[in-house]
Design a protein around this motif. Structure first.
Motif, PDB file in Angstrom:
ATOM      1  N   ALA A  52       0.836  -1.209   0.000  1.00  0.00           N
ATOM      2  CA  ALA A  52       0.000   0.000   0.000  1.00  0.00           C
ATOM      3  C   ALA A  52       0.865   1.250   0.000  1.00  0.00           C
ATOM      4  O   ALA A  52       1.886   1.311   0.699  1.00  0.00           O
ATOM      5  CB  ALA A  52      -0.918   0.006   1.220  1.00  0.00           C
ATOM      6  N   PRO A  53       0.491   2.263  -0.790  1.00  0.00           N
ATOM      7  CA  PRO A  53       1.219   3.536  -0.764  1.00  0.00           C
ATOM      8  C   PRO A  53       1.283   4.099   0.658  1.00  0.00           C
ATOM      9  O   PRO A  53       0.424   3.809   1.496  1.00  0.00           O
ATOM     10  CB  PRO A  53       0.383   4.433  -1.680  1.00  0.00           C
ATOM     11  N   GLY A  54       2.313   4.880   0.904  1.00  0.00           N
ATOM     12  CA  GLY A  54       2.515   5.437   2.242  1.00  0.00           C
ATOM     13  C   GLY A  54       3.591   4.726   3.018  1.00  0.00           C
ATOM     14  O   GLY A  54       4.125   5.272   3.994  1.00  0.00           O
ATOM     15  N   ARG A  55       3.946   3.522   2.592  1.00  0.00           N
ATOM     16  CA  ARG A  55       5.015   2.769   3.267  1.00  0.00           C
ATOM     17  C   ARG A  55       6.378   3.281   2.829  1.00  0.00           C
ATOM     18  O   ARG A  55       6.536   3.858   1.758  1.00  0.00           O
ATOM     19  CB  ARG A  55       4.896   1.279   2.943  1.00  0.00           C
ATOM     20  N   VAL A  56       7.390   3.020   3.648  1.00  0.00           N
ATOM     21  CA  VAL A  56       8.758   3.399   3.332  1.00  0.00           C
ATOM     22  C   VAL A  56       9.420   2.268   2.548  1.00  0.00           C
ATOM     23  O   VAL A  56       9.425   1.116   2.991  1.00  0.00           O
ATOM     24  CB  VAL A  56       9.562   3.698   4.611  1.00  0.00           C
ATOM     25  N   ILE A  57       9.966   2.598   1.371  1.00  0.00           N
ATOM     26  CA  ILE A  57      10.666   1.627   0.530  1.00  0.00           C
ATOM     27  C   ILE A  57      12.064   2.162   0.261  1.00  0.00           C
ATOM     28  O   ILE A  57      12.225   3.243  -0.306  1.00  0.00           O
ATOM     29  CB  ILE A  57       9.952   1.404  -0.819  1.00  0.00           C
ATOM     30  N   THR A  58      13.082   1.417   0.666  1.00  0.00           N
ATOM     31  CA  THR A  58      14.452   1.854   0.410  1.00  0.00           C
ATOM     32  C   THR A  58      14.992   1.113  -0.808  1.00  0.00           C
ATOM     33  O   THR A  58      14.647  -0.044  -1.053  1.00  0.00           O
ATOM     34  CB  THR A  58      15.368   1.634   1.631  1.00  0.00           C
ATOM     35  N   VAL A  59      15.835   1.816  -1.568  1.00  0.00           N
ATOM     36  CA  VAL A  59      16.328   1.290  -2.841  1.00  0.00           C
ATOM     37  C   VAL A  59      17.847   1.219  -2.793  1.00  0.00           C
ATOM     38  O   VAL A  59      18.524   2.241  -2.650  1.00  0.00           O
ATOM     39  CB  VAL A  59      15.893   2.179  -4.028  1.00  0.00           C
ATOM     40  N   THR A  60      18.401   0.020  -2.910  1.00  0.00           N
ATOM     41  CA  THR A  60      19.834  -0.170  -2.771  1.00  0.00           C
ATOM     42  C   THR A  60      20.606   0.466  -3.928  1.00  0.00           C
ATOM     43  O   THR A  60      20.059   0.726  -4.997  1.00  0.00           O
ATOM     44  CB  THR A  60      20.214  -1.658  -2.708  1.00  0.00           C
ATOM     45  N   ALA A  61      21.892   0.686  -3.674  1.00  0.00           N
ATOM     46  CA  ALA A  61      22.806   1.164  -4.712  1.00  0.00           C
ATOM     47  C   ALA A  61      23.923   0.143  -4.847  1.00  0.00           C
ATOM     48  O   ALA A  61      24.505  -0.281  -3.852  1.00  0.00           O
ATOM     49  CB  ALA A  61      23.386   2.525  -4.330  1.00  0.00           C
ATOM     50  N   SER A  62      24.196  -0.272  -6.084  1.00  0.00           N
ATOM     51  CA  SER A  62      25.280  -1.220  -6.307  1.00  0.00           C
ATOM     52  C   SER A  62      25.914  -0.931  -7.654  1.00  0.00           C
ATOM     53  O   SER A  62      25.259  -0.450  -8.578  1.00  0.00           O
ATOM     54  CB  SER A  62      24.761  -2.666  -6.270  1.00  0.00           C
ATOM     55  N   THR A  63      27.205  -1.217  -7.747  1.00  0.00           N
ATOM     56  CA  THR A  63      27.926  -0.900  -8.976  1.00  0.00           C
ATOM     57  C   THR A  63      27.357  -1.655 -10.175  1.00  0.00           C
ATOM     58  O   THR A  63      27.369  -1.155 -11.296  1.00  0.00           O
ATOM     59  CB  THR A  63      29.421  -1.229  -8.817  1.00  0.00           C
ATOM     60  N   GLY A  64      26.823  -2.847  -9.941  1.00  0.00           N
ATOM     61  CA  GLY A  64      26.257  -3.621 -11.042  1.00  0.00           C
ATOM     62  C   GLY A  64      24.968  -3.049 -11.589  1.00  0.00           C
ATOM     63  O   GLY A  64      24.631  -3.249 -12.756  1.00  0.00           O
ATOM     64  N   LEU A  65      24.212  -2.339 -10.754  1.00  0.00           N
ATOM     65  CA  LEU A  65      22.915  -1.808 -11.176  1.00  0.00           C
ATOM     66  C   LEU A  65      22.930  -0.297 -11.386  1.00  0.00           C
ATOM     67  O   LEU A  65      21.945   0.261 -11.849  1.00  0.00           O
ATOM     68  CB  LEU A  65      21.840  -2.190 -10.141  1.00  0.00           C
ATOM     69  N   THR A  66      23.990   0.368 -11.030  1.00  0.00           N
ATOM     70  CA  THR A  66      24.230   1.804 -11.224  1.00  0.00           C
ATOM     71  C   THR A  66      23.410   2.689 -10.284  1.00  0.00           C
ATOM     72  O   THR A  66      22.295   2.339  -9.878  1.00  0.00           O
ATOM     73  CB  THR A  66      23.961   2.283 -12.678  1.00  0.00           C
ATOM     74  N   LEU A  67      23.986   3.845  -9.992  1.00  0.00           N
ATOM     75  CA  LEU A  67      23.305   4.823  -9.138  1.00  0.00           C
ATOM     76  C   LEU A  67      22.083   5.400  -9.848  1.00  0.00           C
ATOM     77  O   LEU A  67      21.093   5.752  -9.206  1.00  0.00           O
ATOM     78  CB  LEU A  67      24.287   5.935  -8.762  1.00  0.00           C
TER      79      LEU A  67
END
Length: 283
Positions: free
Chosen positions: A32-47
């Motif tokens: 459901a919208p409103g939740r906190v979602i963090t998005v990783t950073a990795s060299t393979g997937l790029t910033l």
């Protein structure tokens, strides 16, 4: 642990995802919208993948938290561009790890260097998380990681702990952190409802070199999944009851590493909360 504490933690639990193709659609479908979602950073997937995924999630009504890995940022000018993007997207939460880029892309050898530069900018950041390591970091001594938390305390708003599957280790480490005078709230990192075969598929999607690092960093997760009965996040939380029920230890939330198994993790979370009707709606 008290039901009240468990309910509070599960209701506000945030999910960590990897910015692979299609992941935004899956989050939108099951969470459901409103939740906190963090998005990783990795060299393979790029910033860029991290930032664009966070922008899409924020536009859909989630509280997106991009990981700005210091060693992937080329320097102050790129950091200023990132801040401009966050401002335009309405994103006011970030997580700043050092990252694994070797050598660093620019002048930031660690998270603190980037955070100090960030503090001098007119940044929109209201929530800034930094790394915490209950278990010994493979490359950094314990005293150094705890000192790093101390150094960041005036800039950060909270700690986010790395995965650890030993409740006793977490309890001992957290007591030590608090004894050192580090009182930043802790968002406790735990693995979600993860299946071994799906975890291996995630690893295969993020590039050969990157997947090797992924597998090495998550050996403990694979080991747990391979055992009879696997890993049960509820049993893990129950074993941590003395920590979670003690306000002095400052655990204020859960950071659930989903490894992109979003549906499974969300169904598990809702079952723990007794949200039977909503579980049926996502199956």
């Amino acid at each position: 642990m008290s039901q009240e504490v468990l309910t509070t933690l599960l209701k506000s639990a945030r999910y960590e995802i990897l910015p692979t193709a299609g992941v935004v659609d899956r989050v939108h479908e099951y969470v459901a919208p409103g939740r906190v979602i963090t998005v990783t950073a990795s060299t393979g997937l790029t910033l860029e993948a991290t930032l664009s995924t966070a922008e899409q999630l924020q536009a859909l009504g989630f509280h997106a938290v991009p990981h700005i890995a210091a060693r992937m940022v080329q320097g102050r000018s790129e950091l200023e561009e990132i801040v401009d993007r966050l401002t335009q997207a309405g994103i006011d939460r970030i997580f700043v790890p050092a990252g694994d880029a070797t050598p660093p892309a620019g002048g930031y050898a660690g998270a603190l260097d980037l955070i100090i530069d960030l503090a001098s900018m007119a940044a929109p950041i209201q929530h800034l998380g930094v790394s915490a390591y209950p278990e010994t970091h493979p490359l950094i001594p314990d005293d150094v990681t705890i000192q790093a938390m101390w150094d960041k305390r005036d800039y950060a708003t909270h700690l986010v702990s790395n995965l650890c599957f030993d409740p006793g280790t977490i309890a001992t480490w957290l007591a030590r952190v608090r004894a050192r005078g580090i009182d930043l709230p802790l968002v406790l990192g735990i693995a979600g409802k993860v299946e071994l075969a799906k975890l291996a598929r995630v690893a295969s999607k993020i590039g050969v070199g990157e997947s090797t690092r992924f597998l090495r960093k998550n050996t403990a997760t694979f080991t747990r999944m391979a055992k009879p009965g696997g890993y049960n996040p509820r049993k893990f939380l129950d074993k941590l009851a003395p920590v979670l029920d003690n306000p002095a230890l400052g655990v204020t939330g859960l950071h659930i590493y989903t490894f992109n198994q979003i549906k499974d993790t969300e169904i598990w979370r809702r079952k723990q909360l007794g949200m039977v009707d909503e579980v049926e709606s996502v199956q």
